[in-house]
Design a protein around this motif. Structure first.
Motif, PDB file in Angstrom:
ATOM      1  N   PHE A 169       0.824  -1.211   0.000  1.00  0.00           N
ATOM      2  CA  PHE A 169       0.000   0.000   0.000  1.00  0.00           C
ATOM      3  C   PHE A 169       0.856   1.259   0.000  1.00  0.00           C
ATOM      4  O   PHE A 169       0.323   2.373  -0.056  1.00  0.00           O
TER       5      PHE A 169
ATOM      6  N   ALA B 133      -6.666   0.529   5.605  1.00  0.00           N
ATOM      7  CA  ALA B 133      -6.579  -0.050   4.262  1.00  0.00           C
ATOM      8  C   ALA B 133      -7.898  -0.695   3.841  1.00  0.00           C
ATOM      9  O   ALA B 133      -8.312  -0.593   2.677  1.00  0.00           O
TER      10      ALA B 133
ATOM     11  N   ILE C 198      -9.167   4.116  -3.294  1.00  0.00           N
ATOM     12  CA  ILE C 198      -7.934   3.806  -4.005  1.00  0.00           C
ATOM     13  C   ILE C 198      -8.071   4.066  -5.503  1.00  0.00           C
ATOM     14  O   ILE C 198      -7.124   4.522  -6.155  1.00  0.00           O
TER      15      ILE C 198
END
Length: 402
Positions: A239, A281, A290
């Protein structure tokens, strides 16, 4: 006290990149040395909302220890993400969260490598992989790359040579998309051939893909893992480049027997990755943030890549060459063979500009006339000024060696 340290420290060397960090406090220094994302790419406002919601909805769980393999719902979201972006079919139990992908590299070497076992890398390759494999006493062998990635003919010849001596590489480590440090991308034909070699000689592939979503032009190339039908490929993701590096969150996708071994090792390393980062996340993926953030990052980095290439064309000596990557974060510059960029670094630092010398990216420091330049971190005006300073340093160095 006369401390007696283990033999392992004969193999561990300081990272040139980490050594450069001591200079970053100098406001006049322009550094192309690190591999840091630009802070402008961080989804700060989205993170504020996500953090507030996490505290309201999962606060007690997010601040508690987590499971070693990682948050179940995050692994489910990751399975959806890699299917959408890379065509990889993965089940929850085939995914484990790691404290950055660097931990994954260390863990993979630890579970496969006995002292002095051969491991194949690209040449050049990621300096963090060299550190992780050295820490596990691997005998690294670098296979040359060109604009189409690893030379698979050379790879197969090396495997046959090792076989004649009763040896077999424990794995083949590649960064096929926007390679670090070179910025090159392995062609589809070579990816298929690499997978065939892996299957024929029963040698696992470790496919590291930190930069795959940072594509600025050209068509995507199918991931090796997406073509893997027999569990030959261990896939690493992170990430750090698509969310934020400070959260220190990576992941491994592999057959269950590999995941189980990493799980056991991770219990001895850190028990579990950071629970709060995992919840962040999870929300980042679940909300689709994202997919909104990556195009913004791509636009930002594309302009910086183009600006650095334009500056190199304008200011660097004619003998210099460099890669022109379709994505990622780095350019690989090669100079006159008489120049040693490791020795030249002191001159560059005095001129207030930094890079990472090419030899740092070879397992045994084989080559000395190249350097890696990061184009994502610096402000635009500093990219231009930094390239001017570096060109001046190179020209000075050429006068010394001639």
């Amino acid at each position: 006290m006369n401390y007696k340290f283990s033999e392992i420290f004969r193999y561990i060397k300081p990272s040139e990149i980490r050594s450069l960090l001591k200079y970053t406090s100098d406001p006049e220094l322009i550094s192309f040395g690190g591999g840091m994302p630009n802070p402008e790419s961080f989804p700060v406002e989205e993170m504020k909302e996500i953090l507030a919601d996490i505290m309201d909805n999962y606060g007690k769980k997010a601040l508690q220890y987590g499971t070693t393999e990682g948050l179940d719902v995050l692994r489910d979201e990751l399975a959806k993400y890699v299917l959408k972006t890379e065509g990889i079919n993965a089940k929850r139990e085939e995914i484990i969260l790691t404290t950055g992908s660097q931990q994954a590299l260390y863990a993979i070497a630890k579970i496969f490598v006995n002292p002095n076992d051969p491991v194949i890398t690209e040449g050049p390759t990621y300096v963090g992989a060299i550190s992780a494999f050295n820490a596990n006493t691997a005998n690294m062998m670098a296979i040359d790359i060109d604009e189409n990635g690893m030379n698979v003919d050379e790879l197969e010849a090396k495997i046959k040579e090792l076989s004649q001596n009763g040896l077999k590489p424990k794995f083949i480590y590649v960064i096929p998309t926007f390679q670090n440090p070179a910025g090159t991308t392995m062609s589809l034909d070579r990816r298929k051939r690499l997978l065939e070699i892996s299957e024929r000689y029963e040698i696992p592939i470790v496919e590291d893909n930190p930069y795959g979503q940072l594509r600025y032009d050209g068509e995507p190339v199918q991931s090796i893992k997406s073509m893997d039908k027999n569990g030959n490929v261990i896939y690493l993701g992170t990430f750090s480049k698509v969310m934020a590096p400070g959260l220190r969150l990576g992941y491994v996708i592999a057959p269950r027997e590999v995941i189980d071994k990493i799980n056991l090792l991770k219990q001895g390393l850190d028990l579990a990755s950071d629970s709060l980062s995992e919840y962040i996340a999870y929300e980042y993926l679940k909300r689709g943030a994202i997919y909104r953030q990556i195009p913004k990052t791509v636009d930002l980095y594309r302009k910086k890549r183009d600006l650095m290439i334009k500056s190199l064309e304008e200011y660097f000596p004619e003998a210099a060459t460099w890669t022109k990557p379709h994505g990622g974060m780095f350019l690989w510059v090669s100079l006159d063979e008489r120049i040693d960029t490791t020795k030249m670094l002191d001159r560059a630092l005095k001129a207030k500009v930094a890079y990472v010398s090419g030899s740092a990216f070879y397992p045994h420091g084989e080559k000395h006339n190249s350097m890696r330049l990061n184009f994502t971190y610096s402000d635009d005006d500093k990219i231009v000024e930094g390239i001017k300073r570096l060109a001046y340093v190179i020209n000075e160095e050429m006068e010394v060696v001639e």
